[in-house]
Scaffold this motif. Structure first.
Motif: not given
Lengths: 197, 197
Positions: B7-12, B30-37, B47-55
């Motif tokens: 899972l890739t999402y912001f750190g919120v 699962f891997e809980d990936v948190r990105v700043a931007t 797909t639509f330029g947004q998060l979250p995405i799930y690989q």
């Protein structure tokens, strides 16, 4: 009492139109009940105090997406595999993102400009990419709820005044043409009431 | 390369938290990936330029609701009958309604008071009513994705600083307590990063 299912929504397109278009496309014989406002009596029938609601016999459902998926499931229109169903959901949810984004931006010049120049094109680019890969936007061998939602949201943004933004997208234009001329939809689309939103 | 889903999402918390809580509850490793931007590389994967995405292996999915339903379907967590599934969808969509209202309240100052005094209570009243009928919010004989979504959205309302509004709702409080104490969730809920939203 009518044994036909009844959709109750305001006399506008917005969210309710997804259900109207879907029901017409699938050939569902339903009552298209349009109200001016929600009075207390109507509100008491809703799950969350909102419209649309959909009465199917003794079951009353709320939430546009829930109603759409319920009707679609009855017609095997949700996708044939888990992956296809996930892609259907992606597109259905994206349509709601666009609607939410549009209504959030209304009345704010900066946000409206952002909707027109950044947000809407981003979604249209994604739809174009999907349709260039497969005319069935969820990637399967037949049309699904995703295709009706994609049709309706793009038709809606044209109606809201963004036709010029949509114009350059060739595959999307083909998609619009397919649904506008579809035997089950063309009459409804050409004769549906004029609305403000 | 990890074979675990990512899972890739912001750190919120916000939308990504629905997936995190769901996965912990269902015991998905699962891997809980948190990105700043979102940089351009990451955006090009979405797909639509947004998060979250799930690989999940080769398969990449976007849209919180699509991801949640995809994971839930694998665990037979979507409801056992068409009506129950529709009720599950009603509650999932209601949680997103609250999220959208929150976004709107941040963008439009007049909406902030309305969010607190009208929107939150309206949904809490509905959840209380549903939970009074059945501790499983979708009305079936077991918990479903809807119960996780209602837990997480109410927990989120409290995170936003509105615990006092939630306090009087007895059945909602029981629901919160149940999930907070659940062996699959209690550790994660205690240890997850602090977040204002």
């Amino acid at each position: 009492m009518s044994t036909k299912p009844t959709l109750t929504y305001f006399g506008v397109r917005a969210r309710g139109e997804f259900i109207r278009v879907l029901a017409h496309y699938l050939g569902v014989d339903f009552v298209d009940n349009r109200v001016a406002s929600i009075d207390d009596e109507l509100r008491s029938k809703t799950t969350f105090g909102q419209l649309p609601i959909y009465q199917d016999g003794s079951v009353t459902l709320a939430q546009t997406g829930a109603i759409a998926r319920y009707i679609a499931e009855q017609h095997n229109f949700l996708g044939k595999t888990p992956v296809e169903r996930a892609h259907v959901n992606e597109i259905v949810d994206s349509a709601f993102d666009i609607i939410s984004s549009y209504f959030r931006s209304k009345g704010n010049a900066e946000e409206s400009e952002k909707f027109k120049t950044a947000i809407l094109p981003r979604f249209l680019n994604s739809y174009e990419k999907k349709l260039a890969t497969n005319k069935h936007s969820a990637g399967g061998d037949d049309y699904t709820l995703a295709d009706v939602f994609l049709f309706n949201i793009v038709d809606y943004v044209e109606f809201l005044g963004f036709a010029e933004v949509v114009k350059p997208f060739a595959k999307i234009q083909e998609h619009l043409t397919h649904f506008r001329s579809h035997a089950n939809l063309s009459k409804y689309i050409s004769s549906r009431p004029t609305t403000t939103v | 390369m990890s074979t675990k889903p990512v899972l890739t999402y912001f750190g919120v918390r916000a939308r990504g938290e629905f997936i995190r809580v769901l996965n912990h509850y269902l015991g998905v490793d699962f891997e809980d990936v948190r990105v700043a931007t979102i940089d351009d590389t990451l955006r090009s994967k979405t797909t639509f330029g947004q998060l979250p995405i799930y690989q999940d292996g080769q398969f990449l999915l976007s849209q919180t609701g699509a991801i949640a339903r995809y994971i839930a379907e694998k665990h037979n967590f979507l409801g056992k009958t068409p009506v129950e599934r529709a009720r599950v969808n009603e509650s999932i969509d209601s949680a997103f309604d609250i999220m959208s209202a929150f976004s709107r309240s941040r963008a439009i100052p007049e909406e902030a008071e309305k969010f607190k005094s009208q929107v939150i209570p309206r949904f809490l009243n509905s959840y209380e009513k549903l939970l009074t009928v059945n501790k499983h919010i979708a009305g079936g004989d077991d918990y479903t994705l809807a119960d996780i979504f209602v837990f997480n959205i109410v927990d989120y309302i409290e995170t936003l600083g509105h615990s006092e509004i939630v306090k009087p709702y007895v059945k909602v409080q029981e629901h919160l307590t149940y999930f907070r104490a659940h062996p699959k969730l209690s550790k994660y809920l205690k240890e997850r990063p602090e977040s204002k939203f």
